[in-house]
Write an enzyme that holds these catalytic residues in place. Sequence first.
Site, mmCIF file in Angstrom:
data_model
loop_
_atom_site.group_PDB
_atom_site.id
_atom_site.type_symbol
_atom_site.label_atom_id
_atom_site.label_comp_id
_atom_site.label_asym_id
_atom_site.label_seq_id
_atom_site.Cartn_x
_atom_site.Cartn_y
_atom_site.Cartn_z
ATOM 1 N N ASP A 67 43.188 55.521 39.088
ATOM 2 C CA ASP A 67 41.970 55.181 39.815
ATOM 3 C C ASP A 67 41.972 55.744 41.230
ATOM 4 O O ASP A 67 42.969 56.276 41.705
ATOM 5 C CB ASP A 67 41.792 53.656 39.863
ATOM 6 C CG ASP A 67 43.110 52.912 40.105
ATOM 7 O OD1 ASP A 67 43.956 53.427 40.862
ATOM 8 O OD2 ASP A 67 43.291 51.816 39.541
ATOM 9 N N ASN A 136 44.197 38.712 38.552
ATOM 10 C CA ASN A 136 43.176 38.300 37.596
ATOM 11 C C ASN A 136 43.317 39.014 36.249
ATOM 12 O O ASN A 136 42.427 38.948 35.407
ATOM 13 C CB ASN A 136 41.777 38.536 38.168
ATOM 14 C CG ASN A 136 41.499 40.010 38.486
ATOM 15 O OD1 ASN A 136 42.322 40.877 38.209
ATOM 16 N ND2 ASN A 136 40.336 40.285 39.055
ATOM 17 N N HIS A 138 43.620 42.322 35.813
ATOM 18 C CA HIS A 138 43.049 43.667 35.703
ATOM 19 C C HIS A 138 44.145 44.721 35.582
ATOM 20 O O HIS A 138 45.262 44.550 36.083
ATOM 21 C CB HIS A 138 42.086 43.977 36.861
ATOM 22 C CG HIS A 138 42.739 44.285 38.177
ATOM 23 N ND1 HIS A 138 42.409 43.633 39.337
ATOM 24 C CD2 HIS A 138 43.664 45.201 38.551
ATOM 25 C CE1 HIS A 138 43.101 44.125 40.354
ATOM 26 N NE2 HIS A 138 43.885 45.082 39.893
ATOM 27 N N GLU A 143 38.126 45.201 35.826
ATOM 28 C CA GLU A 143 38.058 43.805 36.208
ATOM 29 C C GLU A 143 37.649 42.921 35.018
ATOM 30 O O GLU A 143 37.101 43.416 34.027
ATOM 31 C CB GLU A 143 37.034 43.633 37.341
ATOM 32 C CG GLU A 143 37.341 44.436 38.601
ATOM 33 C CD GLU A 143 38.433 43.828 39.458
ATOM 34 O OE1 GLU A 143 39.266 43.065 38.921
ATOM 35 O OE2 GLU A 143 38.469 44.122 40.664
#
Length: 241
Positions: A67, A136, A138, A143
């Site tokens: 990313d 979380n 990810h 996400e």
Amino acid sequence: MRIMIVNDYEEMSKKAAHIIASQIVLKPNSILGFATGSTPINTYKELINLYKNGVIDFSEVTSFNLDEYFELSKDNPQSYDYFMKANLFNHINIDDDRINIPNGMTDNIERECAEYEKKMKEAGGIDLQLLGIGRNGHIGFNEPADHFQSDTHLVQLDDDTIEANSRFFDSVDEVPTKAISMGIGSIMRAKKILLFASGTGKAEAIYDTVKGPITPRVPASILQLHPDVVIIADKEAASRL
């Protein structure tokens, strides 16, 4: 899914580096997927040491990064392009032409994402994909959502992710709110996946990844369906397993 529980961050980093090094030794022209953030820093230091000691050679390696922040220039110290050069690429003999990182300053996001996918496919696919994991759940910047996003795409970052990444910036207001990320499909097409995690802050995410239901609300849970995944977690990150 193979799970390796180690004592601490240092041991995790060395084991991860040795797995990556083994991939390069066995296949010198490997296609490697790299990750950023605080977790891989010592793994990259160990890879640099192995290179300097003549154990591994990166001259035939091709890399693809997971990313990059959207609308953050490559020369910004917080860009992932800058991170990879500072923490790995500037210290090894990888060919610049074999380094692939999404262009966060693109003026055509759809084209950038499509071309990134095309490059990965034309290279023959990722042999070994390195992953960290967010609190979380990810992976990359995929996400929690209502569905799994397949290919490379533009992501709206969760408040939790922005808050977690604010430690790298002067203030939370400076953290980009969007990023270009490989999709879940892009990641799952890798032949082998190596995910590592350290610290109690990742314990819930690791538990949900390994033992929870497969759900896009925990993106990493999809790894349960991959045929060749290794998870390296220190005792704190694995404390709920």
